[in-house]
Design a protein around this motif. Structure first.
Motif, PDB file in Angstrom:
ATOM      1  N   ARG A 125       0.714  -1.208  -0.023  1.00 51.22           N
ATOM      2  CA  ARG A 125      -0.122   0.136   0.004  1.00 51.22           C
ATOM      3  C   ARG A 125       0.926   1.149  -0.010  1.00 51.22           C
ATOM      4  O   ARG A 125       1.767   1.189   0.632  1.00 51.22           O
ATOM      5  CB  ARG A 125      -1.069  -0.050   1.144  1.00 51.22           C
ATOM      6  CG  ARG A 125      -0.267  -0.047   2.620  1.00 51.22           C
ATOM      7  CD  ARG A 125      -1.379   0.031   3.782  1.00 51.22           C
ATOM      8  NE  ARG A 125      -0.544   0.143   4.877  1.00 51.22           N
ATOM      9  CZ  ARG A 125      -0.240  -0.919   5.582  1.00 51.22           C
ATOM     10  NH1 ARG A 125      -0.257  -2.220   5.107  1.00 51.22           N
ATOM     11  NH2 ARG A 125       0.457  -0.795   6.877  1.00 51.22           N
ATOM     12  N   PRO A 126       0.427   2.384  -0.855  1.00 52.11           N
ATOM     13  CA  PRO A 126       1.425   3.528  -0.564  1.00 52.11           C
ATOM     14  C   PRO A 126       1.353   4.260   0.690  1.00 52.11           C
ATOM     15  O   PRO A 126       0.536   3.718   1.451  1.00 52.11           O
ATOM     16  CB  PRO A 126       0.497   4.549  -1.666  1.00 52.11           C
ATOM     17  CG  PRO A 126      -0.414   3.559  -2.613  1.00 52.11           C
ATOM     18  CD  PRO A 126      -0.811   2.421  -1.605  1.00 52.11           C
ATOM     19  N   GLY A 127       2.504   5.071   0.864  1.00 55.70           N
ATOM     20  CA  GLY A 127       2.650   5.636   2.176  1.00 55.70           C
ATOM     21  C   GLY A 127       1.753   6.400   3.126  1.00 55.70           C
ATOM     22  O   GLY A 127       1.481   6.241   4.067  1.00 55.70           O
ATOM     23  N   PRO A 128       0.659   7.158   2.114  1.00 59.36           N
ATOM     24  CA  PRO A 128      -0.174   7.689   2.806  1.00 59.36           C
ATOM     25  C   PRO A 128      -1.373   7.102   3.601  1.00 59.36           C
ATOM     26  O   PRO A 128      -2.279   7.476   4.346  1.00 59.36           O
ATOM     27  CB  PRO A 128      -0.840   8.806   1.892  1.00 59.36           C
ATOM     28  CG  PRO A 128       0.119   8.980   0.769  1.00 59.36           C
ATOM     29  CD  PRO A 128       0.699   7.579   0.721  1.00 59.36           C
ATOM     30  N   LEU A 129      -1.452   5.650   3.054  1.00 65.18           N
ATOM     31  CA  LEU A 129      -2.555   4.971   3.258  1.00 65.18           C
ATOM     32  C   LEU A 129      -2.161   3.985   4.671  1.00 65.18           C
ATOM     33  O   LEU A 129      -1.193   3.613   4.842  1.00 65.18           O
ATOM     34  CB  LEU A 129      -2.956   3.837   2.320  1.00 65.18           C
ATOM     35  CG  LEU A 129      -3.275   4.592   0.901  1.00 65.18           C
ATOM     36  CD1 LEU A 129      -3.842   3.370   0.014  1.00 65.18           C
ATOM     37  CD2 LEU A 129      -4.364   5.631   1.313  1.00 65.18           C
ATOM     38  N   GLN A 130      -3.232   3.977   5.775  1.00 66.89           N
ATOM     39  CA  GLN A 130      -3.007   3.310   6.945  1.00 66.89           C
ATOM     40  C   GLN A 130      -3.927   2.287   6.986  1.00 66.89           C
ATOM     41  O   GLN A 130      -5.032   2.192   6.347  1.00 66.89           O
ATOM     42  CB  GLN A 130      -3.284   4.119   8.177  1.00 66.89           C
ATOM     43  CG  GLN A 130      -2.143   5.337   8.014  1.00 66.89           C
ATOM     44  CD  GLN A 130      -2.150   6.462   9.310  1.00 66.89           C
ATOM     45  OE1 GLN A 130      -3.002   5.834  10.255  1.00 66.89           O
ATOM     46  NE2 GLN A 130      -1.669   7.609   9.326  1.00 66.89           N
ATOM     47  N   ALA A 131      -3.499   1.015   7.733  1.00 71.79           N
ATOM     48  CA  ALA A 131      -4.335  -0.228   7.768  1.00 71.79           C
ATOM     49  C   ALA A 131      -4.438  -0.639   9.113  1.00 71.79           C
ATOM     50  O   ALA A 131      -3.340  -0.281   9.927  1.00 71.79           O
ATOM     51  CB  ALA A 131      -3.597  -1.132   6.917  1.00 71.79           C
ATOM     52  N   GLU A 132      -5.709  -1.394   9.548  1.00 67.31           N
ATOM     53  CA  GLU A 132      -5.567  -1.787  10.899  1.00 67.31           C
ATOM     54  C   GLU A 132      -6.105  -3.442  10.511  1.00 67.31           C
ATOM     55  O   GLU A 132      -7.099  -3.744   9.602  1.00 67.31           O
ATOM     56  CB  GLU A 132      -6.541  -1.460  11.581  1.00 67.31           C
ATOM     57  CG  GLU A 132      -6.878  -2.132  12.852  1.00 67.31           C
ATOM     58  CD  GLU A 132      -8.193  -1.371  13.490  1.00 67.31           C
ATOM     59  OE1 GLU A 132      -8.262  -1.833  14.924  1.00 67.31           O
ATOM     60  OE2 GLU A 132      -8.917  -0.786  13.039  1.00 67.31           O
ATOM     61  N   GLY A 133      -5.575  -4.479  11.158  1.00 60.13           N
ATOM     62  CA  GLY A 133      -5.814  -5.698  10.752  1.00 60.13           C
ATOM     63  C   GLY A 133      -7.052  -6.082  11.467  1.00 60.13           C
ATOM     64  O   GLY A 133      -7.008  -5.859  12.810  1.00 60.13           O
ATOM     65  N   LEU A 134      -7.967  -6.850  10.866  1.00 64.20           N
ATOM     66  CA  LEU A 134      -9.357  -7.077  11.279  1.00 64.20           C
ATOM     67  C   LEU A 134      -9.316  -8.601  11.875  1.00 64.20           C
ATOM     68  O   LEU A 134      -9.655  -9.013  12.832  1.00 64.20           O
ATOM     69  CB  LEU A 134     -10.347  -6.778  10.295  1.00 64.20           C
ATOM     70  CG  LEU A 134     -10.402  -5.537   9.971  1.00 64.20           C
ATOM     71  CD1 LEU A 134     -11.752  -5.228   8.982  1.00 64.20           C
ATOM     72  CD2 LEU A 134     -10.894  -4.495  11.284  1.00 64.20           C
ATOM     73  N   PHE A 135      -8.558  -9.681  11.072  1.00 66.93           N
ATOM     74  CA  PHE A 135      -8.524 -11.002  11.336  1.00 66.93           C
ATOM     75  C   PHE A 135      -7.552 -11.531  10.412  1.00 66.93           C
ATOM     76  O   PHE A 135      -7.193 -10.944   9.304  1.00 66.93           O
ATOM     77  CB  PHE A 135      -9.825 -11.728  11.371  1.00 66.93           C
ATOM     78  CG  PHE A 135     -10.644 -11.699  10.133  1.00 66.93           C
ATOM     79  CD1 PHE A 135     -10.533 -12.290   8.896  1.00 66.93           C
ATOM     80  CD2 PHE A 135     -11.525 -10.859   9.850  1.00 66.93           C
ATOM     81  CE1 PHE A 135     -11.066 -12.536   7.898  1.00 66.93           C
ATOM     82  CE2 PHE A 135     -12.369 -10.650   8.689  1.00 66.93           C
ATOM     83  CZ  PHE A 135     -12.121 -11.341   7.523  1.00 66.93           C
ATOM     84  N   VAL A 136      -7.173 -12.517  10.866  1.00 67.15           N
ATOM     85  CA  VAL A 136      -6.382 -13.433   9.672  1.00 67.15           C
ATOM     86  C   VAL A 136      -7.186 -14.545   9.087  1.00 67.15           C
ATOM     87  O   VAL A 136      -7.599 -15.404   9.932  1.00 67.15           O
ATOM     88  CB  VAL A 136      -4.876 -14.202  10.454  1.00 67.15           C
ATOM     89  CG1 VAL A 136      -4.084 -14.814   9.497  1.00 67.15           C
ATOM     90  CG2 VAL A 136      -4.135 -12.710  10.976  1.00 67.15           C
ATOM     91  N   GLU A 137      -6.834 -14.729   7.758  1.00 64.20           N
ATOM     92  CA  GLU A 137      -7.640 -15.687   7.312  1.00 64.20           C
ATOM     93  C   GLU A 137      -6.692 -16.736   6.377  1.00 64.20           C
ATOM     94  O   GLU A 137      -5.819 -16.630   6.279  1.00 64.20           O
ATOM     95  CB  GLU A 137      -8.731 -15.074   6.050  1.00 64.20           C
ATOM     96  CG  GLU A 137      -9.561 -16.018   5.052  1.00 64.20           C
ATOM     97  CD  GLU A 137     -10.466 -16.593   6.128  1.00 64.20           C
ATOM     98  OE1 GLU A 137     -10.305 -17.720   6.751  1.00 64.20           O
ATOM     99  OE2 GLU A 137     -11.780 -16.291   5.631  1.00 64.20           O
ATOM    100  N   ARG A 138      -7.490 -18.044   6.322  1.00 60.93           N
ATOM    101  CA  ARG A 138      -6.567 -19.194   5.628  1.00 60.93           C
ATOM    102  C   ARG A 138      -7.598 -19.704   4.511  1.00 60.93           C
ATOM    103  O   ARG A 138      -8.776 -19.271   4.695  1.00 60.93           O
ATOM    104  CB  ARG A 138      -6.234 -20.275   6.703  1.00 60.93           C
ATOM    105  CG  ARG A 138      -7.785 -20.854   7.225  1.00 60.93           C
ATOM    106  CD  ARG A 138      -7.355 -22.038   8.311  1.00 60.93           C
ATOM    107  NE  ARG A 138      -6.645 -21.379   9.302  1.00 60.93           N
ATOM    108  CZ  ARG A 138      -5.500 -21.498   9.753  1.00 60.93           C
ATOM    109  NH1 ARG A 138      -4.682 -22.360   9.232  1.00 60.93           N
ATOM    110  NH2 ARG A 138      -5.223 -21.003  10.837  1.00 60.93           N
ATOM    111  N   PHE A 139      -7.136 -20.412   3.580  1.00 66.44           N
ATOM    112  CA  PHE A 139      -7.701 -20.834   2.399  1.00 66.44           C
ATOM    113  C   PHE A 139      -8.066 -22.255   2.833  1.00 66.44           C
ATOM    114  O   PHE A 139      -7.687 -22.780   3.560  1.00 66.44           O
ATOM    115  CB  PHE A 139      -6.704 -21.170   1.368  1.00 66.44           C
ATOM    116  CG  PHE A 139      -6.494 -19.813   0.485  1.00 66.44           C
ATOM    117  CD1 PHE A 139      -7.452 -19.285  -0.315  1.00 66.44           C
ATOM    118  CD2 PHE A 139      -5.246 -19.112   0.689  1.00 66.44           C
ATOM    119  CE1 PHE A 139      -7.312 -18.048  -1.117  1.00 66.44           C
ATOM    120  CE2 PHE A 139      -4.848 -17.864   0.070  1.00 66.44           C
ATOM    121  CZ  PHE A 139      -6.021 -17.306  -0.825  1.00 66.44           C
TER     122      PHE A 139
END
Length: 268
Positions: A125-139
């Motif tokens: 993701r580009p620098g100005p964008l921030q993220a918060e993890g919601l959950f970890v998914e598996r296949f």
């Protein structure tokens, strides 16, 4: 403001931005392309100013606003069932407009201010964008038990069967094929769909294998006609996140929405 004051202010803005901003179309003045590009960022800045200067701050019970969220139908299926009741209960004046796009398209919408929040898988993701993890998914893999003839789904059987792919140009399906290529293998894609929602039900009565996020298969796991199992090779887990532009950090309504989305996410 009086009409001369408005004209004077508009002249200063035109000089500042090097653009007419408002152009005449028939008897009306309409925003120029540059003005339309500026509008989302200015609207966000004005909301932040009101939050700082206005009385009382943010109150979800009285806020009237539309948020634009980008997500796939998988994201909608795992987040909206818990998010919508909370919004209707605590913030009935807040409306949601949901859009769907490719991963690249969602990043662009957030960067340009056309979208308030994007939910999905964003490894870069580009620098100005921030993220918060919601959950970890598996296949997980889905197949019709009758089509398997009573057998399981080892790697040889997986590679021998045709596959259904859910893809929005650059979605998580790419990680599956990358994992196979690392082992020197490739699968045959017989059907490609743009939506998660219909894919699992279309496996019934076929010899197809569907490899998707496990949470997309909750209904099929409870159906004895289907086999739901782990893939017969290692595929990295992937974090499902919410993504926003850093310019939203000072917006209390946006912060409230992010917290509501996080609370609506399924357990990790």
């Amino acid at each position: 403001m009086s009409q001369p004051a408005v004209s004077h202010a508009l002249a200063r803005l035109r000089h500042l931005f090097g653009d007419p901003l408002l152009v005449r179309r028939g008897r009306q003045l309409v925003p120029s392309a540059r003005a339309q590009d500026l509008a989302p960022a200015l609207a966000s800045a004005l909301r932040q100013l009101r939050a700082v200067l206005g009385p009382g701050g943010f109150d979800p019970a009285t806020e009237r606003r539309t948020f634009r969220l980008a997500m796939s139908d998988y994201g909608a299926a795992v987040i909206l069932p818990d998010l919508l009741p909370r919004l209707r209960r605590e913030a009935p004046g807040i409306d949601l407009a949901i859009t769907q796009s490719s991963r690249e398209g969602m990043l662009r919408q957030v960067l340009e201010g056309a979208c308030d929040l994007a939910l999905g898988v964003f490894p870069d993701r580009p620098g100005p964008l921030q993220a918060e993890g919601l959950f970890v998914e598996r296949f997980a893999c889905l197949a019709d038990r009758a089509g398997l003839g009573g057998g399981g789904l080892d790697l040889a059987a997986y590679l021998a069967r045709p596959h259904m792919l859910v893809a929005l140009q650059d979605g998580p399906g790419a990680e599956i094929d990358a994992a196979l290529r690392a082992l020197g293998h490739a699968r045959r894609i017989a059907v490609t769909l743009p939506h998660w929602g219909h894919a699992p039900g279309l496996i019934r009565g076929t010899d197809l294998v569907l490899t998707v996020a496990r949470r997309a298969l909750a209904r099929q796991e409870a159906d004895p006609a289907f086999l739901v199992c782990a893939p017969p090779f290692a595929i990295p887990l992937f974090p499902f996140v919410q993504l926003w532009h850093e310019r939203r950090n000072g917006d209390p309504a946006h912060l409230w929405l992010r917290r509501a989305v996080a609370a609506a996410a399924p357990p990790a």
